[in-house]
Scaffold this active site. Sequence first.
Site, PDB file in Angstrom:
ATOM      1  N   SER A 256       0.786  -1.375  -0.153  1.00 14.57           N
ATOM      2  CA  SER A 256      -0.076  -0.065   0.082  1.00 14.57           C
ATOM      3  C   SER A 256       0.820   1.568   0.096  1.00 14.57           C
ATOM      4  CB  SER A 256      -0.915  -0.015   1.121  1.00 14.57           C
ATOM      5  OG  SER A 256      -1.901  -0.850   0.995  1.00 14.57           O
TER       6      SER A 256
ATOM      7  N   LYS B  92       0.480   3.419  -2.910  1.00 12.88           N
ATOM      8  CA  LYS B  92      -0.885   4.173  -3.092  1.00 12.88           C
ATOM      9  C   LYS B  92      -0.457   5.522  -3.075  1.00 12.88           C
ATOM     10  CE  LYS B  92      -4.059   0.815  -1.107  1.00 12.88           C
ATOM     11  NZ  LYS B  92      -4.403   0.321   0.217  1.00 12.88           N
TER      12      LYS B  92
ATOM     13  N   TYR C 253      -3.174  -2.282 -10.381  1.00 15.55           N
ATOM     14  CA  TYR C 253      -3.444  -2.251  -8.685  1.00 15.55           C
ATOM     15  C   TYR C 253      -2.238  -3.378  -8.136  1.00 15.55           C
ATOM     16  CZ  TYR C 253      -4.774  -2.366  -3.969  1.00 15.55           C
ATOM     17  OH  TYR C 253      -4.691  -2.460  -2.499  1.00 15.55           O
TER      18      TYR C 253
ATOM     19  N   TYR D  18      -4.622   4.026   8.410  1.00 15.04           N
ATOM     20  CA  TYR D  18      -5.856   3.361   8.334  1.00 15.04           C
ATOM     21  C   TYR D  18      -6.664   3.774   9.454  1.00 15.04           C
ATOM     22  CZ  TYR D  18      -3.942   1.253   4.303  1.00 15.04           C
ATOM     23  OH  TYR D  18      -3.333   0.926   3.057  1.00 15.04           O
TER      24      TYR D  18
ATOM     25  N   VAL E 178       1.119  -3.866   3.811  1.00  8.44           N
ATOM     26  CA  VAL E 178       1.096  -4.955   4.396  1.00  8.44           C
ATOM     27  C   VAL E 178       2.546  -5.738   4.193  1.00  8.44           C
ATOM     28  CG1 VAL E 178      -1.564  -5.581   4.692  1.00  8.44           C
ATOM     29  CG2 VAL E 178      -0.373  -5.907   2.593  1.00  8.44           C
TER      30      VAL E 178
HETATM   31  O1  DON Z   1      -4.817  -4.793  -2.014  1.00 13.14           O
HETATM   32  C1  DON Z   1      -4.354  -5.344  -0.724  1.00 13.14           C
HETATM   33  O2  DON Z   1      -4.889  -5.695   0.287  1.00 13.14           O
HETATM   34  C2  DON Z   1      -2.864  -5.331  -0.928  1.00 13.14           C
HETATM   35  N1  DON Z   1      -2.251  -5.294  -1.927  1.00 13.14           N
HETATM   36  C3  DON Z   1      -2.401  -3.821  -0.265  1.00 13.14           C
HETATM   37  C4  DON Z   1      -2.932  -3.644   1.136  1.00 13.14           C
HETATM   38  C5  DON Z   1      -2.129  -2.908   2.026  1.00 13.14           C
HETATM   39  O3  DON Z   1      -0.842  -2.798   1.992  1.00 13.14           O
HETATM   40  C6  DON Z   1      -2.376  -2.318   3.423  1.00 13.14           C
HETATM   41  N2  DON Z   1      -1.822  -1.608   4.237  1.00 13.14           N
HETATM   42  N3  DON Z   1      -1.369  -1.850   5.235  1.00 13.14           N
END
Ligand code: DON
Length: 310
Positions: A68, A71, A193, A245, A263
């Site tokens: 993320s 993003k 994405y 978040y 993540v």
């Molecule tokens: O879409 C997802 O769930 C992951 N590719 C990215 C989520 C993420 O990194 C949330 N961050 N803490």
Amino acid sequence: MKNETFDLQEKLQALLKAQRDISPQGKVANYIPALAEINPNLMGVSVATIDGKVFGAGDDKVPFSIQSISKVFGLVMAMNRVGDKLWERVNMEPSGQPFNSIIQLEWEKGIPRNPVINAGALLIADVLTSHFSSSKLAFLSFMRTLSDDKNVYIDKHIYQSELSHGNRNAALAYLMKSFNNIQADVPEVLSHYFTQCSVSMSCQQLAQSLLFLANKGVDPRNNKVICSAKDAHRVNAILSTSGMYDQSGEFAFSVGLPAKSGVGGGLIAIVPNHGVICTWSPRLNRFGNSVVGVNLVAAIAEELGVSIYH
Ligand code: DON
């Protein structure tokens, strides 16, 4: 920062060691199976300053899945491409929900709360897919330019793993499409994405790549304008209110820096007018933020005496 001359390099080593010495907490993400293959004990930290210094400790040069954190970069690309029209399709409010929640999106008629939850990042992926002839290449090229490293790469194994376990992201994208807030075909949006989430970079590369956000949109290493000062302000504002978040309030309360987690265990924090902190440790807390990362950024910010609320 508090004391320009003190030895940050030694301090980072000591702070990292202190984290290694406490018993590990948190869990490595496994809802994307390939992420669970990482050694959970890897740990790195890097600090880059706008006056050209780079400090680091531990596994600060080991590439990891930025997830993320991508993003932030996608948002900057989309702002540069479509300007203020972007904010007709995505909001700038904290969600108070987990990063992959779908509940709010139905109530709010397919308009994501902000660009750094999954729904918002999928909306941004749609903007990029629709405005670049090859958005994936454009994204990779942006990352290579910012990191000044043409070896920055997309981890295909992580990409495939996300693609085959991406049903929730697909649901978010199709729901937005049903509200006419996604223009491209959903599989294409998802592919962009997952590609940007699968970029691999090290703490050292990420810290340097984000220096423009600490310097009013200008990369201090070459004076290149990456985005307007106004947009750098807006990105930092969104990171302050939503980047961690539903832990964003607590993080603002205890640390007070614009930040973004992934993540894969990465965490970046912007110190406006000074530099960027990047940490990496794969074990996550219940919000999806790195346990060690949160501890380390808090300790470094305290050591440097930095907070945007001072
Ligand atoms: O879409 C997802 O769930 C992951 N590719 C990215 C989520 C993420 O990194 C949330 N961050 N803490």
